[in-house]
Design an enzyme around this catalytic site. Sequence first.
Site, PDB file in Angstrom:
ATOM      1  NE  ARG A  43      -2.234  -1.119   3.729  1.00 42.11           N
ATOM      2  CZ  ARG A  43      -1.705  -0.030   4.569  1.00 42.11           C
ATOM      3  NH1 ARG A  43      -2.150   1.197   4.155  1.00 42.11           N
ATOM      4  NH2 ARG A  43      -1.184  -0.603   5.629  1.00 42.11           N
ATOM      5  CG  HIS A  74      -7.006  -3.661  11.193  1.00 42.12           C
ATOM      6  ND1 HIS A  74      -5.467  -3.374  11.362  1.00 42.12           N
ATOM      7  CD2 HIS A  74      -7.027  -4.523  10.246  1.00 42.12           C
ATOM      8  CE1 HIS A  74      -5.009  -4.037  10.216  1.00 42.12           C
ATOM      9  NE2 HIS A  74      -5.986  -4.792   9.569  1.00 42.12           N
ATOM     10  CE  LYS A  95      -5.995  -8.151  11.423  1.00 41.58           C
ATOM     11  NZ  LYS A  95      -4.744  -8.186  10.513  1.00 41.58           N
ATOM     12  CB  THR A  96      -4.357 -13.569   8.550  1.00 38.72           C
ATOM     13  OG1 THR A  96      -4.477 -12.611   7.963  1.00 38.72           O
ATOM     14  CG2 THR A  96      -4.779 -14.738   7.601  1.00 38.72           C
ATOM     15  CG  ASP A 123      -7.446  -7.461   7.655  1.00 32.93           C
ATOM     16  OD1 ASP A 123      -6.795  -7.264   8.511  1.00 32.93           O
ATOM     17  OD2 ASP A 123      -7.755  -6.847   6.699  1.00 32.93           O
ATOM     18  NE  ARG A 133      -0.216  -8.965   2.212  1.00 32.98           N
ATOM     19  CZ  ARG A 133      -0.916  -8.418   3.369  1.00 32.98           C
ATOM     20  NH1 ARG A 133      -1.885  -9.149   3.880  1.00 32.98           N
ATOM     21  NH2 ARG A 133      -0.256  -7.476   4.195  1.00 32.98           N
TER      22      ARG A 133
END
Length: 554
Positions: free
Chosen positions: A79, A243, A265-266, A280, A345
Site C-alpha cells: 500500500r 481491524h 492476525k490471519t 481481518d 500475498r
Amino acid sequence: MLGRLNILSRSFISKTHDMTGHPDLKKLGIVNRHIYRNLMVPEYYERCLDKEPANPYTKVTTVSSTGALCAYSASATGRSPKEKRVVKEETTEKDIWWGKVNIPLSEASYDINKQRAIDYLNNRPYLYVVDGYVGWDPKYRLKVRIICTRAYHALFMHNMLIRPTEEQLATDFNHIDFHVLNAGEFPADTHVDGVTSQTSVNVNFKDQKLVILGSQYAGEMKKGIFGVMHYVMPKKHGVVSLHASANEGPKGDTTLLFGLSGTGKTTLSADPHRKLIGDDEHCWTDEGIFNIEGGCYAKCINLSREKEPEIYDAVRFGSVLENVCFKPGTREVDFSNISLTENTRLSYPLEYIPNVKIPAVGGHPKNVIFLTCDASGVLPPVSKLTPEQSMYHFISGYTAKVAGTEVGIKDPESTFSACFGEAFLPLHPSVYAEMLAAKLRKHGATTWLLNTGWSGGKFGVGKRMDLKVTRKILDAIHAGELDNVPTKDLPIFGLHVPTSCPGVDPQILMPKNTWANKEEYDRTLTKLAHEFIDNFKKYESGASKETKAAGPKL
C-alpha cells in the site's frame, strides 16, 4: 481479435445482464462497450492468461502447480498510505480526523483525478465489473461495485467481497452504495494540486467513490473499502468497526484478535480447533460481531503446511497469489523467495478454510487479544490487561511495520498505530476507543496482550517468537487456563504476566530471562517506555484520567 472480443462480450452479457448503457455506468460516465460483469472463476483465469501480458514492471500471469492464479502488481507491491487522500467537502469536513492519516484533497483536484480514471477506463479494450456486499449482517451491509481493467483485480475482489446470489445480482444492485474506480495502470498527474506522485488513492464520502491511479497493488481496493466502513458504521449506525480477526470455539465463545499486518492476525485466527469468522475486518453491534469481508488476504512469506495448514491448503484453484516466485523449472511456489517483495500475498474465499463459519457472524466476544510484533524484544509473550490498560494499549497500537506491507519498508520498524489500524481511520481514534470500551464493559470480555515479535533480544539479535508457543498460549486462554494463574508485574509497564502456561517454558514468560545481556534489556525496556509516553501525548486530551494512568511509569 476484435471480432472474437465482441463475441465473448455478447456471450457473457446475455448470461449475466447487459451493462452497455446501464444507468449506473452511464451516470458515472463509463461508455466502454465491452464490459464483463461478475464472471465465473474459470472465466477470470481465461481472461488473465489471455489478456494480461508481461510489461516492463511485471511478470506474465501464470498458474501454480496447485491451481492458484499467480499475478503481479507491477512496481507497487504494498500500500501507499502517504498517497491516500480524503476529499474535503461540506458533508464530512467536521467529522474527519485530518492530518498525516487523512490528507485533504480539494473537490476540484478529485474531479480531475476521477475524470482521468474514467477516461482511462473508457479507452481500455474491455472492463471488469464486480458487484458484492461488505458486511455479513444484512442490517448493516453495503453494496459495492468494482470497475477495473485487470482480470486479476476482478478475481481478487470476487474473493474479498461477499458474493451475491444470481437473484440478488438481478434485483439488489440497481442502487450502489459505493463505487471503486480502479485505473491503477494509469499514473496520476503530479501537476494536479495535492497529488505528490504518480500514485494517488482518493476517497470521497459525499460522491461515494474510491478512485485509484498509479498503483496495481490489489490491497488498495480492499483497504479502501475498509476505510469506508470505518466511517459509515460509527457515523451512520453507531457500530464500532475494528481491524481484527475473529473465531468461535465449540461452545460458541468468540475471540477478537487485533493487529496490524505481520502480527499474526490471519495466521492465529485460522485455528483448527475453532471456526473462522474472519481474518481481518469486523464490526461489533448490539447483537454480536460480523465479518466485513467474504475472503481472506494472508501474507505468505515462508508459508508451509506444517505451520499454517489451513492457509497453505487454500492455495488452490480460485485463489490469487500475488508477487510470488516459482522454484526453478517448476510451477511450485517458492514461498521463501522474496526477490520481488517480502509482501507476497494470498487471496482466497472464506469457504476455502475447512472450519469456516457461514454466515460469518458470532456472539459477543469472551476474549479480546491485542497482537503486537515487538521488534525491541522486551514485551512478554502474554500479559493480562486491566480495562484501563486495554484502552491505553488500544489507543497506542504499538507494533512493528513488517517488511513489504508498505512501500519502502525493508526491516521491521517500531511504530504506533492507533486502534491497531491508524492508516484506515477516517475518524479520531478516540471515537473507536470509546465505542470499544463500552462494549468491553457491557459484555465483560477479558483483554490480553500477546507479543508475536522478538524474544531473547531485539531484531537482529534475538529471534521471532515461535508460532507454536503463541498457539499454546492462545489455547490456554480459550480453555480458561490463564484466568486464575498468579501473575507478576512487568517493571515500568505494569503488565500482568502469568507465571505459568500449560505447555510453555515458564522461563520465556518473563522476557528478561531470555536476554543474555540483562542491563541491555533494562535500557531497551526504558527506551520503549519513553516511546510509549511520547506517542500518547497526542491522545491525552481525549483520554480519561484512568486510561492515562495505565501507561508506563518511569
